[in-house]
Design a protein around this motif. Structure first.
Motif, PDB file in Angstrom:
ATOM      1  N   GLU A 174       0.847  -1.191   0.000  1.00 35.31           N
ATOM      2  CA  GLU A 174       0.000   0.000   0.000  1.00 35.31           C
ATOM      3  C   GLU A 174       0.878   1.235   0.000  1.00 35.31           C
ATOM      4  O   GLU A 174       1.803   1.360   0.793  1.00 35.31           O
ATOM      5  CB  GLU A 174      -0.936   0.030   1.209  1.00 35.31           C
ATOM      6  CG  GLU A 174      -1.927   1.193   1.110  1.00 35.31           C
ATOM      7  CD  GLU A 174      -2.930   1.243   2.251  1.00 35.31           C
ATOM      8  OE1 GLU A 174      -4.109   0.938   2.020  1.00 35.31           O
ATOM      9  OE2 GLU A 174      -2.522   1.593   3.372  1.00 35.31           O
ATOM     10  N   ASN A 175       0.570   2.176  -0.905  1.00 33.46           N
ATOM     11  CA  ASN A 175       1.322   3.412  -0.984  1.00 33.46           C
ATOM     12  C   ASN A 175       0.828   4.403   0.063  1.00 33.46           C
ATOM     13  O   ASN A 175      -0.234   4.228   0.663  1.00 33.46           O
ATOM     14  CB  ASN A 175       1.197   4.011  -2.397  1.00 33.46           C
ATOM     15  CG  ASN A 175       2.479   4.669  -2.860  1.00 33.46           C
ATOM     16  OD1 ASN A 175       3.292   5.088  -2.046  1.00 33.46           O
ATOM     17  ND2 ASN A 175       2.657   4.765  -4.165  1.00 33.46           N
ATOM     18  N   LYS A 176       1.579   5.466   0.268  1.00 26.97           N
ATOM     19  CA  LYS A 176       1.236   6.454   1.298  1.00 26.97           C
ATOM     20  C   LYS A 176      -0.025   7.228   0.948  1.00 26.97           C
ATOM     21  O   LYS A 176      -0.641   7.846   1.814  1.00 26.97           O
ATOM     22  CB  LYS A 176       2.412   7.415   1.511  1.00 26.97           C
ATOM     23  CG  LYS A 176       3.676   6.728   2.017  1.00 26.97           C
ATOM     24  CD  LYS A 176       3.453   6.044   3.355  1.00 26.97           C
ATOM     25  CE  LYS A 176       4.719   5.391   3.883  1.00 26.97           C
ATOM     26  NZ  LYS A 176       5.132   4.210   3.094  1.00 26.97           N
ATOM     27  N   ASN A 177      -0.423   7.220  -0.327  1.00 26.31           N
ATOM     28  CA  ASN A 177      -1.672   7.871  -0.734  1.00 26.31           C
ATOM     29  C   ASN A 177      -2.860   6.915  -0.712  1.00 26.31           C
ATOM     30  O   ASN A 177      -3.925   7.220  -1.258  1.00 26.31           O
ATOM     31  CB  ASN A 177      -1.509   8.487  -2.123  1.00 26.31           C
ATOM     32  CG  ASN A 177      -1.184   7.449  -3.185  1.00 26.31           C
ATOM     33  OD1 ASN A 177      -1.069   6.256  -2.893  1.00 26.31           O
ATOM     34  ND2 ASN A 177      -1.028   7.890  -4.420  1.00 26.31           N
ATOM     35  N   SER A 178      -2.654   5.742  -0.104  1.00 27.22           N
ATOM     36  CA  SER A 178      -3.671   4.689   0.047  1.00 27.22           C
ATOM     37  C   SER A 178      -3.920   3.886  -1.231  1.00 27.22           C
ATOM     38  O   SER A 178      -4.792   3.011  -1.247  1.00 27.22           O
ATOM     39  CB  SER A 178      -5.006   5.241   0.568  1.00 27.22           C
ATOM     40  OG  SER A 178      -4.843   5.782   1.864  1.00 27.22           O
ATOM     41  N   ASP A 179      -3.184   4.169  -2.307  1.00 24.33           N
ATOM     42  CA  ASP A 179      -3.256   3.296  -3.485  1.00 24.33           C
ATOM     43  C   ASP A 179      -2.692   1.916  -3.144  1.00 24.33           C
ATOM     44  O   ASP A 179      -1.811   1.784  -2.294  1.00 24.33           O
ATOM     45  CB  ASP A 179      -2.431   3.865  -4.635  1.00 24.33           C
ATOM     46  CG  ASP A 179      -3.149   4.963  -5.389  1.00 24.33           C
ATOM     47  OD1 ASP A 179      -4.354   5.158  -5.158  1.00 24.33           O
ATOM     48  OD2 ASP A 179      -2.499   5.641  -6.212  1.00 24.33           O
TER      49      ASP A 179
END
Length: 284
Positions: A174-179
């Motif tokens: 999971e990326n920090k932008n919630s992607d």
């Protein structure tokens, strides 16, 4: 100047940083190190093709701080570190996810019909798991809070499978932008998905084309996605939209990378399978 040289230089042009370089390395005793997970900025857990999982520290001369064997005596499929700092691993064959706590192995999740592969923890403490059924004809991703299933991603809006059937893994992060970033190894593609499971973009390796063979992936605090590519002996660096920023490879002193993780200082930790080394790369 070769193509690899050009693109390793291009990272510096686009991101305004120096060319990636190795800042530290650890000579492990792992038998072909494959997977790793960072605990803070100085400790890393690593596993190879056998059943041993080791913790190595950059402090005190790069020494082992902990070591254990998997319960099934099989190699782990993937590693992660949970919010409490415990190493967690997936056992594809026994259909379990387990953790190492104070000298004991405890079950985190067990599955009846699904085999776990890639795993990661989100900043909110949720566990994301890539799964295949026993026949490898179906794949899905699940999100758990504790043992409670919160989300399942398998089909697109038209009911078509999002992931390619086959016995190769789904690695997730999971990326920090919630992607949600997914390496679909069977399809040789990296997917960037929104939190609801909608595909925002697909990355197929850029100009390297048919040789692209994505494996493990990691993300950093700037939402960049780093993907190992064994087909081209490179690490691809993508922005949060799945656009190529550049590569890390031989010019940075790194070859034969299989596993990858990013620590709190935005340094990439990679496993070199042919040297049994872990190398720490400054790329920002």
């Amino acid at each position: 100047m070769g193509s690899t040289d050009y693109h390793e230089r291009r990272i510096a042009t686009k991101d305004r940083v120096e060319r990636p370089f190795v800042v530290a390395e650890i000579q492990t005793g792992a038998d072909v190190p494959r997977r790793l997970a960072c605990q803070g900025s100085s400790i890393v857990w690593v596993s190879g093709i056998d059943d041993v999982i080791e913790a190595w520290s950059l402090r005190d001369g790069s020494c082992i701080t902990d070591i254990f064997k998997t319960r099934s005596a099989r190699r782990p499929t993937d590693l992660a570190v949970n919010p409490k700092g415990r190493v967690v691993y997936s056992d594809h064959y026994k259909r379990k996810i387990l953790k190492w706590v104070k000298g004991r192995i405890k079950v985190v999740l067990r599955f009846k019909k699904w085999r776990p592969s890639g795993i990661c923890y989100t900043s909110g403490g949720e566990l994301i798991v890539g799964l295949s059924n026993r026949e490898y004809s179906q794949k899905k991703i699940r999100r758990y809070r504790g043992r409670s299933l919160r989300q399942e991603i398998q089909y697109d809006e038209e009911g078509r499978s999002l992931f390619t059937p086959g016995d190769l893994a789904l690695f997730v992060e999971e990326n920090k932008n919630s992607d949600l970033c997914v390496s679909d190894c069977q399809a040789r593609i990296v997917l960037v998905m929104d939190r609801c499971g909608g595909v925002r973009t697909r990355y197929g390796g850029g100009h390297v084309g048919d040789k692209f063979n994505p494996g493990c992936l990691a993300t950093d605090s700037s939402c960049r996605v780093l993907v190992t590519d064994t087909g081209n002996d490179l690490i691809h660096i993508l922005d949060q939209n799945g656009q190529l920023l550049g590569f890390i490879g031989g010019l940075a002193g790194v070859t034969g990378c299989v596993g990858i993780a990013v620590d709190r200082e935005n340094r990439a930790w990679v496993t070199e399978c042919h040297t049994a080394k872990i190398k720490v790369i400054q790329y920002t």
